[in-house]
Design a protein around this motif. Structure first.
Motif, mmCIF file in Angstrom:
data_model
loop_
_atom_site.group_PDB
_atom_site.id
_atom_site.type_symbol
_atom_site.label_atom_id
_atom_site.label_comp_id
_atom_site.label_asym_id
_atom_site.label_seq_id
_atom_site.Cartn_x
_atom_site.Cartn_y
_atom_site.Cartn_z
ATOM 1 N N THR A 355 0.817 -1.207 0.000
ATOM 2 C CA THR A 355 0.000 0.000 0.000
ATOM 3 C C THR A 355 0.856 1.265 0.000
ATOM 4 O OG1 THR A 355 -1.597 -1.265 1.299
ATOM 5 C CG2 THR A 355 -1.983 1.080 1.130
ATOM 6 N N THR A 356 2.162 1.140 0.286
ATOM 7 C CA THR A 356 3.037 2.298 0.358
ATOM 8 C C THR A 356 4.102 2.232 -0.723
ATOM 9 O OG1 THR A 356 4.403 1.117 1.976
ATOM 10 C CG2 THR A 356 2.713 2.585 2.845
ATOM 11 N N SER A 357 4.804 3.334 -0.913
ATOM 12 C CA SER A 357 5.905 3.382 -1.871
ATOM 13 C C SER A 357 7.170 2.846 -1.211
ATOM 14 C CB SER A 357 6.140 4.824 -2.317
ATOM 15 O OG SER A 357 6.613 5.603 -1.240
ATOM 16 N N PRO A 358 8.202 2.478 -2.007
ATOM 17 C CA PRO A 358 9.448 2.001 -1.398
ATOM 18 C C PRO A 358 10.064 3.016 -0.440
ATOM 19 C CG PRO A 358 9.409 1.472 -3.730
ATOM 20 C CD PRO A 358 8.211 2.346 -3.469
ATOM 21 N N GLN A 359 9.908 4.314 -0.741
ATOM 22 C CA GLN A 359 10.509 5.344 0.105
ATOM 23 C C GLN A 359 9.787 5.511 1.443
ATOM 24 O OE1 GLN A 359 9.765 5.790 -3.200
ATOM 25 N NE2 GLN A 359 11.898 5.482 -3.842
ATOM 26 N N THR A 360 8.556 5.057 1.530
ATOM 27 C CA THR A 360 7.797 5.183 2.775
ATOM 28 C C THR A 360 7.416 3.824 3.353
ATOM 29 O OG1 THR A 360 5.678 5.342 1.588
ATOM 30 C CG2 THR A 360 6.837 7.407 2.058
ATOM 31 N N ARG A 361 8.071 2.790 2.871
ATOM 32 C CA ARG A 361 7.653 1.428 3.219
ATOM 33 C C ARG A 361 7.785 1.143 4.714
ATOM 34 N NH1 ARG A 361 10.735 -1.977 -0.321
ATOM 35 N NH2 ARG A 361 9.017 -1.829 -1.802
ATOM 36 N N ALA A 362 8.966 1.444 5.289
ATOM 37 C CA ALA A 362 9.171 1.128 6.703
ATOM 38 C C ALA A 362 8.211 1.912 7.582
ATOM 39 C CB ALA A 362 10.623 1.421 7.104
ATOM 40 N N THR A 363 7.984 3.189 7.240
ATOM 41 C CA THR A 363 7.068 3.991 8.045
ATOM 42 C C THR A 363 5.637 3.496 7.904
ATOM 43 O OG1 THR A 363 8.534 5.865 7.628
ATOM 44 C CG2 THR A 363 6.402 6.351 8.632
ATOM 45 N N GLY A 364 5.252 3.076 6.717
ATOM 46 C CA GLY A 364 3.906 2.540 6.520
ATOM 47 C C GLY A 364 3.679 1.269 7.304
ATOM 48 N N ILE A 365 4.655 0.365 7.254
ATOM 49 C CA ILE A 365 4.554 -0.868 8.041
ATOM 50 C C ILE A 365 4.488 -0.530 9.529
ATOM 51 C CG2 ILE A 365 5.773 -2.975 8.724
ATOM 52 C CD1 ILE A 365 6.898 -3.100 5.862
ATOM 53 N N ALA A 366 5.344 0.441 9.948
ATOM 54 C CA ALA A 366 5.362 0.825 11.360
ATOM 55 C C ALA A 366 4.035 1.427 11.790
ATOM 56 C CB ALA A 366 6.492 1.827 11.605
ATOM 57 N N ALA A 367 3.393 2.199 10.908
ATOM 58 C CA ALA A 367 2.112 2.819 11.254
ATOM 59 C C ALA A 367 1.057 1.751 11.532
ATOM 60 C CB ALA A 367 1.656 3.741 10.129
ATOM 61 N N VAL A 368 1.002 0.739 10.681
ATOM 62 C CA VAL A 368 0.038 -0.343 10.882
ATOM 63 C C VAL A 368 0.357 -1.105 12.168
ATOM 64 C CG1 VAL A 368 -0.821 -2.522 9.948
ATOM 65 C CG2 VAL A 368 -0.478 -0.578 8.433
ATOM 66 N N GLN A 369 1.635 -1.398 12.376
ATOM 67 C CA GLN A 369 2.025 -2.126 13.574
ATOM 68 C C GLN A 369 1.768 -1.314 14.837
ATOM 69 O OE1 GLN A 369 6.068 -2.913 12.471
ATOM 70 N NE2 GLN A 369 5.577 -4.862 11.485
ATOM 71 N N THR A 370 1.885 0.014 14.723
ATOM 72 C CA THR A 370 1.594 0.875 15.868
ATOM 73 C C THR A 370 0.124 0.788 16.246
ATOM 74 O OG1 THR A 370 3.368 2.419 15.340
ATOM 75 C CG2 THR A 370 1.564 3.269 16.685
ATOM 76 N N VAL A 371 -0.740 0.841 15.250
ATOM 77 C CA VAL A 371 -2.176 0.721 15.513
ATOM 78 C C VAL A 371 -2.476 -0.608 16.185
ATOM 79 C CG1 VAL A 371 -4.439 0.484 14.414
ATOM 80 C CG2 VAL A 371 -2.896 2.306 13.689
ATOM 81 N N VAL A 372 -1.888 -1.689 15.666
ATOM 82 C CA VAL A 372 -2.114 -3.008 16.256
ATOM 83 C C VAL A 372 -1.596 -3.051 17.694
ATOM 84 C CG1 VAL A 372 -1.459 -5.450 16.128
ATOM 85 C CG2 VAL A 372 -2.101 -4.216 14.049
ATOM 86 N N ALA A 373 -0.404 -2.493 17.925
ATOM 87 C CA ALA A 373 0.178 -2.526 19.264
ATOM 88 C C ALA A 373 -0.648 -1.725 20.264
ATOM 89 C CB ALA A 373 1.609 -2.008 19.218
ATOM 90 N N VAL A 374 -1.088 -0.533 19.858
ATOM 91 C CA VAL A 374 -1.873 0.312 20.765
ATOM 92 C C VAL A 374 -3.203 -0.351 21.101
ATOM 93 C CG1 VAL A 374 -3.146 2.477 20.944
ATOM 94 C CG2 VAL A 374 -0.807 2.484 20.104
#
Length: 426
Positions: A355-374
């Motif tokens: 769903t994200t571009s290569p330049q924003t990939r890690a941040t996009g994955i982190a955003a989803v994981q943050t929602v799951v963690a919270v």
């Protein structure tokens, strides 16, 4: 020997499988990262397998206290997940950002050798989970950057398979230690530290630093520097918002495994006697299903497998709450929980990556994981209170009913993805 790819213009491409085999294989980087995760999960899961008993039995804390600690274990990493992903994208150094997180988690293991109260255990768990929060998105970005887009689900499935070999071995090691030395919790903690340190060494010496931005000519450096200014609006696009919302709706009703196991232990002699091995059973099932469900997600759609996987979680809640034969209930719960994680963990990371571009990939994955963690932090802490107020079976039934309602709601939110295959949704 350390394999340096940091200055190679096609580092990511060379880390991927070549030719037509790309759809059927995964890169050596994915496998090596899987070994790092295997060692780290032996470390973390050997502790997680005994922590419920250690907290409620040895330390004598209440279920509310355990709920808070389990919530921290599930969710405190949310504090730094986006920061870890952003640092990885901003610096284009995913390996070394991940290394920082793994090293911090290893250092936290030292604290377990001395922690003896609620405050000390809370500090250790917090440090360990912050390390996890820092490392997870950069590591997953390395996996995605080393894999072909059409085989992301398979790559994450292979990584999660290796990860869960460690997750199965950790509780088994803890069980053997406690079988030989019944009060040997500190021996478990020492073994945990040793495996964590080995994992950090393997990551630092063997894993290549697969970059997401290829090297460019000097004339392009100005534009490259400008591109490092993050396009946050692109990251929070409508498609990404749907993934975040769907993950959050389901995450708020995902209580920790420890609570399911404690429910089983409270009414089952079998579960009480073999408590640490319950984690082994769940992870063996995860191990069996990780690659097949990753392949299925690539074929039929990652969002579809992610949503349907929550029916397995619903099954685990129902079995834990209902009056079913002890052994049958325990085995069914382990099968359902393992299938749930196999269908959701790596699959959600692959969905975020597409769903994200290569330049924003890690941040996009982190955003989803943050929602799951919270949301899982809130879920665990809330369930501890619910158990205290209603009792274990009524609390579990209440969560099961709410999850049954949430699954179709999440499917509606993710509807644009449900008709897509493993390729990106346009």
């Amino acid at each position: 020997m350390y394999i340096s790819l940091t200055n190679a213009p096609d580092a990511a491409e060379r880390a991927r499988p070549a030719g037509p085999r790309g759809a059927r294989t995964v890169s050596s980087t994915v496998v090596t990262l899987g070994i790092v995760s295997l060692l780290t999960d032996i470390s973390s899961e050997s502790v997680a397998a005994v922590l419920p008993l250690y907290i409620t039995g040895v330390l004598g804390l209440s279920t509310i206290a355990f709920g808070v600690l389990d919530g921290l274990y599930q969710g405190v990493s949310a504090v730094v997940r986006i920061a870890g992903g952003y640092a990885s994208d901003r610096l284009d150094q995913p390996k070394w950002v991940a290394f920082t997180g793994y090293a911090l988690a290893a250092a936290a293991r030292v604290g377990l050798l001395f922690a003896s109260g609620f405050a000390a255990i809370t500090a250790v768990v917090t440090a360990d989970r912050i390390g996890k929060g820092i490392r997870t998105a950069p590591r997953d970005a390395l996996i995605a950057g080393s894999s072909e887009p059409e085989s992301l689900g398979r790559a994450f499935g292979v990584h999660r398979m290796l990860d869960n070999i460690g997750a199965a071995l950790g509780p088994l090691i803890a069980f053997v230690i406690l079988l030989i030395v019944p009060d040997g919790f500190h021996i478990v903690f020492t073994a945990s530290l040793a495996f964590a340190l080995i994992g950090v060494l393997v990551l630092g010496l063997v894993v290549p630093n697969v970059r997401t931005r290829p090297a460019r000519r000097a004339a392009d450096r100005g534009r490259r520097a400008a591109s490092r200014r993050f396009a946050w609006r692109r990251l929070w696009s409508g498609r990404m918002r749907r993934v975040l919302a769907g993950a959050g709706i389901l995450g708020i009703l995902t209580i920790g495994d420890g609570f399911v196991y404690l429910v089983l232990q409270a009414r089952s002699d079998f579960a009480a006697q073999w408590f640490p091995l319950l984690y082994v059973g769940t992870n063996v099932v995860f191990l069996a299903f990780a690659i097949p469900l990753g392949r299925l997600a690539d074929r039929v759609g990652r969002a579809r497998v992610f949503v349907v996987g929550h029916f397995a979680l619903l099954g685990a809640y129902a079995v834990a709450a209902l009056a079913i034969d002890d052994l049958v209930a325990t085995v069914l719960c382990l099968v359902f929980l393992g299938a749930f994680y196999a269908a959701t963990d790596g699959v959600l990371a692959a969905l975020a990556a597409e769903t994200t571009s290569p330049q924003t990939r890690a941040t996009g994955i982190a955003a989803v994981q943050t929602v799951v963690a919270v949301t899982r932090f809130v879920s665990a802490a809330g369930f501890g209170v619910l158990w205290y107020a209603l009792g274990r079976e009524p609390a579990m039934i209440a969560v099961a009913v709410l999850l049954a309602v949430a699954i179709p709601v999440a499917a509606l939110v993710l509807r644009p993805f449900l008709s897509a295959t493993g390729r990106a949704v346009s």
